[in-house]
Design an enzyme around this catalytic site. Structure first.
Site, PDB file in Angstrom:
ATOM      1  N   ASN A   1      45.876  -8.704  35.969  1.00  0.00           N
ATOM      2  CA  ASN A   1      45.637  -8.258  34.599  1.00  0.00           C
ATOM      3  C   ASN A   1      44.717  -7.055  34.716  1.00  0.00           C
ATOM      4  O   ASN A   1      43.530  -7.188  34.993  1.00  0.00           O
ATOM      5  CB  ASN A   1      44.961  -9.397  33.819  1.00  0.00           C
ATOM      6  CG  ASN A   1      44.742  -9.040  32.364  1.00  0.00           C
ATOM      7  OD1 ASN A   1      44.975  -7.893  31.959  1.00  0.00           O
ATOM      8  ND2 ASN A   1      44.287 -10.001  31.584  1.00  0.00           N
TER       9      ASN A   1
ATOM     10  N   LYS B   1      41.567  -7.901  37.076  1.00  0.00           N
ATOM     11  CA  LYS B   1      41.379  -9.335  37.210  1.00  0.00           C
ATOM     12  C   LYS B   1      42.602  -9.858  37.968  1.00  0.00           C
ATOM     13  O   LYS B   1      43.727  -9.418  37.690  1.00  0.00           O
ATOM     14  CB  LYS B   1      41.382  -9.902  35.789  1.00  0.00           C
ATOM     15  CG  LYS B   1      40.684 -11.212  35.588  1.00  0.00           C
ATOM     16  CD  LYS B   1      40.614 -11.456  34.081  1.00  0.00           C
ATOM     17  CE  LYS B   1      40.332 -12.878  33.771  1.00  0.00           C
ATOM     18  NZ  LYS B   1      40.384 -13.137  32.340  1.00  0.00           N
TER      19      LYS B   1
ATOM     20  N   ARG C   1      50.393  -8.696  33.884  1.00  0.00           N
ATOM     21  CA  ARG C   1      50.311  -8.817  32.429  1.00  0.00           C
ATOM     22  C   ARG C   1      50.453  -7.410  31.837  1.00  0.00           C
ATOM     23  O   ARG C   1      49.700  -6.499  32.165  1.00  0.00           O
ATOM     24  CB  ARG C   1      48.959  -9.393  32.032  1.00  0.00           C
ATOM     25  CG  ARG C   1      48.853  -9.454  30.534  1.00  0.00           C
ATOM     26  CD  ARG C   1      47.443  -9.651  30.062  1.00  0.00           C
ATOM     27  NE  ARG C   1      47.417  -9.626  28.612  1.00  0.00           N
ATOM     28  CZ  ARG C   1      46.365  -9.279  27.901  1.00  0.00           C
ATOM     29  NH1 ARG C   1      45.254  -8.922  28.495  1.00  0.00           N
ATOM     30  NH2 ARG C   1      46.420  -9.293  26.593  1.00  0.00           N
TER      31      ARG C   1
ATOM     32  N   HIS D   1      49.494 -11.855  22.294  1.00  0.00           N
ATOM     33  CA  HIS D   1      49.121 -13.174  22.831  1.00  0.00           C
ATOM     34  C   HIS D   1      50.356 -14.028  23.079  1.00  0.00           C
ATOM     35  O   HIS D   1      50.274 -15.255  23.122  1.00  0.00           O
ATOM     36  CB  HIS D   1      48.217 -13.977  21.852  1.00  0.00           C
ATOM     37  CG  HIS D   1      46.819 -13.462  21.711  1.00  0.00           C
ATOM     38  ND1 HIS D   1      46.133 -13.558  20.516  1.00  0.00           N
ATOM     39  CD2 HIS D   1      45.969 -12.889  22.604  1.00  0.00           C
ATOM     40  CE1 HIS D   1      44.913 -13.054  20.673  1.00  0.00           C
ATOM     41  NE2 HIS D   1      44.797 -12.633  21.918  1.00  0.00           N
TER      42      HIS D   1
ATOM     43  N   HIS E   1      45.616 -19.217  18.571  1.00  0.00           N
ATOM     44  CA  HIS E   1      44.847 -18.744  19.730  1.00  0.00           C
ATOM     45  C   HIS E   1      43.585 -18.068  19.218  1.00  0.00           C
ATOM     46  O   HIS E   1      43.636 -16.999  18.602  1.00  0.00           O
ATOM     47  CB  HIS E   1      45.698 -17.758  20.554  1.00  0.00           C
ATOM     48  CG  HIS E   1      44.969 -17.211  21.740  1.00  0.00           C
ATOM     49  ND1 HIS E   1      45.286 -17.550  23.031  1.00  0.00           N
ATOM     50  CD2 HIS E   1      43.923 -16.358  21.827  1.00  0.00           C
ATOM     51  CE1 HIS E   1      44.462 -16.938  23.870  1.00  0.00           C
ATOM     52  NE2 HIS E   1      43.626 -16.200  23.147  1.00  0.00           N
ATOM     53  N   LEU E   2      42.429 -18.692  19.481  1.00  0.00           N
ATOM     54  CA  LEU E   2      41.149 -18.145  19.012  1.00  0.00           C
ATOM     55  C   LEU E   2      40.269 -17.829  20.212  1.00  0.00           C
ATOM     56  O   LEU E   2      39.626 -18.723  20.781  1.00  0.00           O
ATOM     57  CB  LEU E   2      40.444 -19.158  18.095  1.00  0.00           C
ATOM     58  CG  LEU E   2      41.256 -19.714  16.922  1.00  0.00           C
ATOM     59  CD1 LEU E   2      40.472 -20.776  16.180  1.00  0.00           C
ATOM     60  CD2 LEU E   2      41.661 -18.584  15.968  1.00  0.00           C
ATOM     61  N   GLY E   3      40.294 -16.578  20.646  1.00  0.00           N
ATOM     62  CA  GLY E   3      39.415 -16.132  21.733  1.00  0.00           C
ATOM     63  C   GLY E   3      38.581 -14.993  21.185  1.00  0.00           C
ATOM     64  O   GLY E   3      38.144 -15.036  20.033  1.00  0.00           O
TER      65      GLY E   3
ATOM     66  N   ARG F   1      37.027  -7.442  15.626  1.00  0.00           N
ATOM     67  CA  ARG F   1      38.056  -6.796  14.799  1.00  0.00           C
ATOM     68  C   ARG F   1      38.069  -7.416  13.409  1.00  0.00           C
ATOM     69  O   ARG F   1      37.934  -8.634  13.262  1.00  0.00           O
ATOM     70  CB  ARG F   1      39.442  -6.948  15.420  1.00  0.00           C
ATOM     71  CG  ARG F   1      39.595  -6.273  16.751  1.00  0.00           C
ATOM     72  CD  ARG F   1      41.048  -6.355  17.221  1.00  0.00           C
ATOM     73  NE  ARG F   1      41.153  -6.087  18.641  1.00  0.00           N
ATOM     74  CZ  ARG F   1      41.807  -6.861  19.500  1.00  0.00           C
ATOM     75  NH1 ARG F   1      42.437  -7.957  19.081  1.00  0.00           N
ATOM     76  NH2 ARG F   1      41.864  -6.541  20.766  1.00  0.00           N
TER      77      ARG F   1
ATOM     78  N   ASP G   1      30.043 -13.501  19.471  1.00  0.00           N
ATOM     79  CA  ASP G   1      30.254 -14.708  20.283  1.00  0.00           C
ATOM     80  C   ASP G   1      30.056 -15.958  19.423  1.00  0.00           C
ATOM     81  O   ASP G   1      28.988 -16.155  18.833  1.00  0.00           O
ATOM     82  CB  ASP G   1      29.239 -14.687  21.440  1.00  0.00           C
ATOM     83  CG  ASP G   1      29.549 -15.754  22.468  1.00  0.00           C
ATOM     84  OD1 ASP G   1      29.884 -15.403  23.595  1.00  0.00           O
ATOM     85  OD2 ASP G   1      29.452 -16.957  22.123  1.00  0.00           O
ATOM     86  N   MET G   2      31.086 -16.780  19.353  1.00  0.00           N
ATOM     87  CA  MET G   2      31.053 -17.938  18.458  1.00  0.00           C
ATOM     88  C   MET G   2      29.940 -18.917  18.831  1.00  0.00           C
ATOM     89  O   MET G   2      29.346 -19.536  17.959  1.00  0.00           O
ATOM     90  CB  MET G   2      32.424 -18.622  18.451  1.00  0.00           C
ATOM     91  CG  MET G   2      32.570 -19.711  17.444  1.00  0.00           C
ATOM     92  SD  MET G   2      32.210 -19.187  15.735  1.00  0.00           S
ATOM     93  CE  MET G   2      33.805 -18.562  15.190  1.00  0.00           C
TER      94      MET G   2
ATOM     95  N   GLU H   1      47.211 -18.453  30.537  1.00  0.00           N
ATOM     96  CA  GLU H   1      48.125 -17.302  30.561  1.00  0.00           C
ATOM     97  C   GLU H   1      48.489 -16.905  31.987  1.00  0.00           C
ATOM     98  O   GLU H   1      49.618 -16.508  32.263  1.00  0.00           O
ATOM     99  CB  GLU H   1      47.486 -16.129  29.821  1.00  0.00           C
ATOM    100  CG  GLU H   1      47.392 -16.386  28.328  1.00  0.00           C
ATOM    101  CD  GLU H   1      46.425 -15.468  27.612  1.00  0.00           C
ATOM    102  OE1 GLU H   1      46.885 -14.461  27.077  1.00  0.00           O
ATOM    103  OE2 GLU H   1      45.228 -15.758  27.584  1.00  0.00           O
TER     104      GLU H   1
HETATM  105  P1  ADP Z   1      39.125 -13.886  25.688  1.00  0.00           P
HETATM  106  O1  ADP Z   1      39.911 -13.594  24.467  1.00  0.00           O
HETATM  107  O2  ADP Z   1      38.257 -12.762  26.133  1.00  0.00           O
HETATM  108  O3  ADP Z   1      39.926 -14.536  26.821  1.00  0.00           O
HETATM  109  P2  ADP Z   1      38.016 -16.543  25.333  1.00  0.00           P
HETATM  110  O4  ADP Z   1      39.332 -17.182  25.108  1.00  0.00           O
HETATM  111  O5  ADP Z   1      37.252 -16.905  26.562  1.00  0.00           O
HETATM  112  O6  ADP Z   1      38.057 -14.970  25.216  1.00  0.00           O
HETATM  113  O7  ADP Z   1      37.113 -16.885  24.057  1.00  0.00           O
HETATM  114  C1  ADP Z   1      35.833 -16.357  23.892  1.00  0.00           C
HETATM  115  C2  ADP Z   1      35.229 -16.994  22.643  1.00  0.00           C
HETATM  116  O8  ADP Z   1      35.175 -18.419  22.846  1.00  0.00           O
HETATM  117  C3  ADP Z   1      33.800 -16.525  22.374  1.00  0.00           C
HETATM  118  O9  ADP Z   1      33.633 -16.290  20.985  1.00  0.00           O
HETATM  119  C4  ADP Z   1      32.993 -17.740  22.789  1.00  0.00           C
HETATM  120  O10 ADP Z   1      31.785 -17.839  22.070  1.00  0.00           O
HETATM  121  C5  ADP Z   1      33.937 -18.865  22.390  1.00  0.00           C
HETATM  122  N1  ADP Z   1      33.521 -20.114  23.017  1.00  0.00           N
HETATM  123  C6  ADP Z   1      33.557 -20.450  24.318  1.00  0.00           C
HETATM  124  N2  ADP Z   1      33.007 -21.676  24.508  1.00  0.00           N
HETATM  125  C7  ADP Z   1      32.604 -22.120  23.287  1.00  0.00           C
HETATM  126  C8  ADP Z   1      31.967 -23.292  22.795  1.00  0.00           C
HETATM  127  N3  ADP Z   1      31.611 -24.265  23.610  1.00  0.00           N
HETATM  128  N4  ADP Z   1      31.744 -23.385  21.455  1.00  0.00           N
HETATM  129  C9  ADP Z   1      32.093 -22.395  20.619  1.00  0.00           C
HETATM  130  N5  ADP Z   1      32.692 -21.260  21.019  1.00  0.00           N
HETATM  131  C10 ADP Z   1      32.950 -21.122  22.332  1.00  0.00           C
END
Ligand code: ADP
Length: 405
Positions: free
Chosen positions: A16, A23, A90, A179, A207-209, A240, A282-283, A385
């Site tokens: 990737n 990566k 990717r 995604h 998908h929530l990243g 975003r 960052d969540m 992925e």
């Molecule tokens: P990417 O899209 O870069 O691959 P990820 O899928 O790793 O990202 O998701 C990153 C998000 O997941 C960040 O907002 C992070 O805070 C959140 N996250 C990871 N672990 C936790 C957790 N234990 N509780 C809440 N949010 C989390």
């Protein structure tokens, strides 16, 4: 570069590649396990580093001014008795040209280059990865796996914007969705958990990243996505904005004099959870801050979950039935709070969670987090992925009668 070793273990390398990062993950062909993985960052800069992880142990190597080529070369030098049989790459955007993964030849390489206008930040960087892998292993097959390919089954009513039609014909302006590798992977896993064949399973995968998107999967095929021409459309994300009024750019420009490029940067990099909270994208940070009483962290999470719930309802329009809501990605897999707040907006549909199963992310119940009376099952399914790319690549490589080095 040729690696010829007795007792060699065959492996496949997934890459990737970003503009300043690379990566990779090395998968064993036998057990689908990751034997070695690495992340090279800040490439072409004096502080470039390569982090290699094997057996859970990481080492960080300084590679000052190291290029993508250097990073991959140093990484393959660590392969030991692992013998690569091919690469999976990717690729972010496959436009309408790629409806599935493709073995990379000159024609495919050029077609990916042609899709660069649709993903100017991503496709050129992804192509660097292909170039360096080819330089180092000219005889090995390389496979492109596209983020957009899974969504090429969207019907026209879902992918067209209501703008003059010739923009679709002339400039391919349409909704593509992203995604796709993750949505595809978790939809297959979810079908397995539900005990149904994928082609008879309908889902909404979420998908929530850092980037966030949801997808309506009808009988195994994507029929709608919250993401559009770019990954900026749809849900609120880390940085975003997701959906905004199409007049917003003009309004902001008129009010502030900011040029178009700056407004786009704000919507991509300074909005979403970060923009709303003024604190972080960052969540985890936001959840901690909200618990400690930070009002805008709480507000950012509320907007995030409300907008997600609204989109889930919208995606149902594409389905005739719904077997499950499937949460994945860093937030989807780990934040019981986000899942609970989102599902709280779906009461009208009779969706509810089991508190305990949700709190432990479904881990003690095969991924199930919905309550016994929920009218729609809810699952947590960790995405993978890289494994999906490895499977796709291996599938194409073994289908093709290629000379092995
Ligand atoms: P990417 O899209 O870069 O691959 P990820 O899928 O790793 O990202 O998701 C990153 C998000 O997941 C960040 O907002 C992070 O805070 C959140 N996250 C990871 N672990 C936790 C957790 N234990 N509780 C809440 N949010 C989390």
């Amino acid at each position: 570069m040729e690696i010829n070793l007795p007792n060699a273990v065959e492996c496949l390398i997934v890459i990737n590649c970003g503009s300043s990062s690379l990566k990779f993950a090395v998968f064993s062909l036998a057990g689908e396990t990751v034997l070695l993985k690495g992340l090279a960052e800040r490439l072409d800069r004096p502080d470039a580093v390569l982090t290699l992880t094997r057996d859970g142990r990481s080492e960080v190597l300084a590679i000052p001014w190291g290029s993508h080529h250097t990073a991959l070369q140093k990484s393959v030098a660590e392969l030991g008795d692992l013998k690569p049989c091919g690469f999976g790459h990717r690729i972010v955007h496959g436009g309408e040209r790629f409806t599935r993964s493709a073995l990379i030849d000159e024609r495919v390489f050029s077609a990916i280059e042609e899709c660069s206008s649709l993903a100017p930040l991503h496709n050129p960087a992804n192509l660097i990865g292909i170039r360096v892998a080819r330089e180092l292993f000219p005889d090995l097959p390389q496979v492109a796996v596209f983020d957009t390919a899974f969504h090429q089954t969207l019907p026209a009513k879902a992918f067209l914007y209501a703008i003059p039609f010739h923009y679709y014909e002339d400039l391919q302006i349409r909704r593509y969705g992203f995604h796709g590798t993750s949505h595809h992977y978790v939809s297959l896993e979810a079908a397995g958990i539900l005990g149904k064949p994928p082609q008879h399973t309908s889902l909404i995968t979420i998908h929530l990243g850092n980037g966030c998107s949801a997808c309506a999967v009808k009988n195994g095929a994507s029929v709608d996505s919250t993401m559009g021409l770019t990954p900026g459309e749809g849900l609120v994300m880390g940085t975003r904005s997701g959906d905004v009024d199409p007049a917003l750019h003009q309004f902001l420009h008129d009010q502030t004099g900011m040029p178009l490029g700056e407004i786009t940067t704000i919507l991509n990099s300074r909005s979403g959870l970060l923009g709303l909270s003024g604190l972080s994208n960052d969540m985890r940070t936001l959840s901690d801050a909200a618990r400690a009483g930070h009002p805008r962290a709480k507000l950012a999470i509320e907007v995030f979950c409300y907008r997600l719930a609204k989109s889930i309802c919208g995606l149902m329009a594409g389905l005739d039935s719904l077997d499950a809501l499937v949460f994945t990605g860093g937030i989807g897999e780990n934040s019981s709070e986000v899942r609970a707040l989102t599902v709280a907006h779906l009461k009208i549909l009779g969706v509810s969670l089991d508190c305990e199963d949700n709190a432990n992310h479904g881990k003690s119940n095969h991924g199930w987090i919905s309550g016994p009376n929920s009218r729609i099952p809810c699952l947590v399914v960790p995405t993978n992925e890289e494994l999906m790319i490895a499977r796709e690549a291996l599938c194409l490589i073994s289908l093709t009668d290629l000379p092995r080095p």
